[in-house]
Design an enzyme around this catalytic site. Structure first.
Site, PDB file in Angstrom:
ATOM      1  N   ASP A 171      32.769  82.237  13.740  1.00 55.60           N
ATOM      2  CA  ASP A 171      33.355  83.139  13.205  1.00 55.60           C
ATOM      3  C   ASP A 171      34.111  81.935  12.282  1.00 55.60           C
ATOM      4  O   ASP A 171      34.333  82.597  10.869  1.00 55.60           O
ATOM      5  CB  ASP A 171      34.296  84.074  13.831  1.00 55.60           C
ATOM      6  CG  ASP A 171      34.633  84.661  13.135  1.00 55.60           C
ATOM      7  OD1 ASP A 171      34.223  84.969  11.969  1.00 55.60           O
ATOM      8  OD2 ASP A 171      35.774  85.280  12.987  1.00 55.60           O
ATOM      9  N   HIS A 254      30.485  86.610   5.734  1.00 59.90           N
ATOM     10  CA  HIS A 254      30.968  87.979   6.260  1.00 59.90           C
ATOM     11  C   HIS A 254      29.764  88.839   5.490  1.00 59.90           C
ATOM     12  O   HIS A 254      29.992  89.890   6.219  1.00 59.90           O
ATOM     13  CB  HIS A 254      32.428  88.372   6.304  1.00 59.90           C
ATOM     14  CG  HIS A 254      32.532  87.543   7.185  1.00 59.90           C
ATOM     15  ND1 HIS A 254      32.796  85.759   7.782  1.00 59.90           N
ATOM     16  CD2 HIS A 254      33.246  87.950   8.415  1.00 59.90           C
ATOM     17  CE1 HIS A 254      33.303  85.769   8.869  1.00 59.90           C
ATOM     18  NE2 HIS A 254      33.798  86.473   9.400  1.00 59.90           N
ATOM     19  N   HIS A 257      26.976  89.133   7.666  1.00 54.81           N
ATOM     20  CA  HIS A 257      27.103  90.307   8.273  1.00 54.81           C
ATOM     21  C   HIS A 257      27.921  91.458   8.966  1.00 54.81           C
ATOM     22  O   HIS A 257      26.836  92.035   9.505  1.00 54.81           O
ATOM     23  CB  HIS A 257      28.127  89.499   9.297  1.00 54.81           C
ATOM     24  CG  HIS A 257      29.370  90.029  10.306  1.00 54.81           C
ATOM     25  ND1 HIS A 257      29.975  91.767  10.248  1.00 54.81           N
ATOM     26  CD2 HIS A 257      29.465  90.380  11.675  1.00 54.81           C
ATOM     27  CE1 HIS A 257      30.515  92.240  11.509  1.00 54.81           C
ATOM     28  NE2 HIS A 257      29.393  91.440  12.584  1.00 54.81           N
ATOM     29  N   HIS A 271      30.143  89.393  16.908  1.00 57.82           N
ATOM     30  CA  HIS A 271      30.216  89.384  15.604  1.00 57.82           C
ATOM     31  C   HIS A 271      29.939  88.080  15.110  1.00 57.82           C
ATOM     32  O   HIS A 271      29.433  87.050  14.727  1.00 57.82           O
ATOM     33  CB  HIS A 271      31.368  89.592  15.605  1.00 57.82           C
ATOM     34  CG  HIS A 271      32.593  88.914  13.876  1.00 57.82           C
ATOM     35  ND1 HIS A 271      32.581  89.884  12.786  1.00 57.82           N
ATOM     36  CD2 HIS A 271      33.694  88.107  14.037  1.00 57.82           C
ATOM     37  CE1 HIS A 271      32.665  89.718  12.243  1.00 57.82           C
ATOM     38  NE2 HIS A 271      33.494  88.409  12.312  1.00 57.82           N
TER      39      HIS A 271
END
Ligand SMILES: NC(=O)c1ccc[n+]([C@@H]2O[C@H](COP(=O)([O-])OP(=O)(O)OC[C@H]3O[C@@H](n4cnc5c(N)ncnc54)[C@H](O)[C@@H]3O)[C@@H](O)[C@H]2O)c1
Ligand SMILES: [Zn+2]
Length: 367
Positions: A171, A254, A257, A271
């Site tokens: 992340d 993201h 994602h 995540h």
């Protein structure tokens, strides 16, 4: 548009700081609710409640059901109101913290983030990622206020399963590529402005710290050890990545994602693991050169992070599935439009396929 930088009021990190949480919270209110799931309550509940009570604060816990969904937020907010609490302390992973932030929006008062895994950059941000009860991404909720305090006990982080720590590294690595794309496009960050130099450079410091310390830090966490590298990477995953993505800006990784969460098969991946596939795909989408993309894939493999679609549960995805991901990633509200060129769904579908092939090829070298 103005340059905007926002952040939590304070950040405290160290070995054993969970036992001193009361001294850091006592200026924020008088009646505290600790929100955490069963695993985390068993792990830290007594220590946190004892420390709050020792500081003269009212303290009770509420059990979180595990999903940052609207119905769960309503349920917890009603319970917080019923207790007349003026401090909400979220403890656990990203979903518990995001739920605590959403609850505080409803109830007012102060909000404290106490991550017990360094798995995401959720602890410092003034937003929650909201999911359906079935776990599909729904929307971002943005708040005027940041957490009043972020408190991270590195001994708890180092004792948690290393997979969470690795996910937080992924992340954090994404943060730099996304902040840099936002800067190059003069795009909007997550706090309603264009990036300050501070937001951009904190994202870069996050990346540098992770490239310099991540591998040894993972060695430490695999042994439950708190070392200087574990401390540096905990700060990178949590504080630097959090400030870097919010004030620096998000871009393709993201959004990809978020697109991946549309497919049930990816739900077992964390995540950060899905974000890592998003980062590799972003680099392909941006047309980075071979050496750059392969360097990222190699570094990911050294950290046992996913580099292929199959690594995150998508064995032999169909073109229709990849188009579902790409379409969701290109939603007009998505941050992928912070890339410094126009991005379309076919471009993302093709970048996903290509990044997957790169990951397979680089992995085959190590077979
Ligand atoms: N708001 C933001 O800015 C932001 C940023 C990044 C990610 N997110 C969100 O965060 C969520 C992902 O968070 P996550 O990866 O932390 O997962 P999670 O919150 O879904 O789960 C964390 C799990 O770890 C367990 N756990 C927590 N501490 C532990 C410990 N010390 N030892 C053992 N187990 C422990 C919990 O019981 C839980 O099962 C996603 O919903 C994502 O969208 C939000
Ligand atoms: Zn993230």
């Amino acid at each position: 548009m103005s340059h905007v930088f926002k952040s939590p009021a304070s950040y405290v990190q160290g070995r054993g700081v969970a036992d001193a949480i009361g001294t850091h919270v006592d200026s924020l209110g008088s009646e505290c609710v600790l929100l955490a799931d069963k695993v985390v309550l068993d792990l830290v509940g007594d220590r946190v409640l004892d420390s709050l009570e020792a500081a003269g604060l009212g303290a009770r816990s509420l059990e979180f059901n595990g999903e940052a969904s609207e119905s769960e937020i309503e349920r917890i907010a009603a319970a917080v109101d019923e207790h007349g609490a003026d401090v909400v302390i979220g403890a656990g992973g990203g979903k518990a913290l995001d739920t605590a932030k959403a609850v505080r929006k409803e109830t007012g008062g102060a909000m404290v983030s106490m991550p017990t895994v360094a798995s995401t950059d959720a602890p410092t941000s003034a937003l929650s990622v909201i999911y359906s009860e079935a776990g599909e991404f729904q929307s971002y909720w943005f708040y005027e206020r940041h957490p009043d305090l972020v408190l991270v006990d590195t001994a708890i982080i180092a004792d948690a399963p290393a997979r969470f720590f690795r996910s937080g590294i992924a992340d954090g690595l994404a943060t730099w590529f996304e902040a840099d794309a936002t800067r190059r496009s003069a795009g909007e960050n997550v706090v309603g402005g264009t990036p300050t130099r501070a937001g951009h450079r904190l994202a870069e410091l996050c990346y540098e710290t992770l490239r310099e310390h991540a591998i040894t830090a993972v060695d430490g966490v695999e042994q439950g050890a708190v070392t200087e590298s574990v401390s540096a990477v905990t700060e990178a995953n949590t504080l630097l990545s959090g400030l870097g993505f919010e004030s620096g800006g998000l871009a393709a990784a993201h959004s990809i994602h978020n697109g991946l969460t549309q497919l049930d098969a990816t739900h077992h991946a964390t995540h950060g693991e899905k974000v890592n596939v998003g980062t590799l795909t972003q680099l392909v989408l941006e047309g980075r050169d071979d050496a750059f993309i392969e360097d990222y894939a190699e570094f990911s493999l050294a950290l046992s992070l996913p580099v292929t679609l199959s690594d995150i549960g998508l064995d032999d995805p169909t073109t229709a599935q990849l188009e579902t991901v790409a379409n969701a990633a290109c939603d007009p509200e998505e941050t992928i439009h912070n890339e410094p060129f126009e991005v379309t769904s076919p471009m993302v579908r093709d970048a996903l396929k290509t990044a997957d092939r790169v990951g397979q090829r680089v992995r085959a070298r190590h077979a």
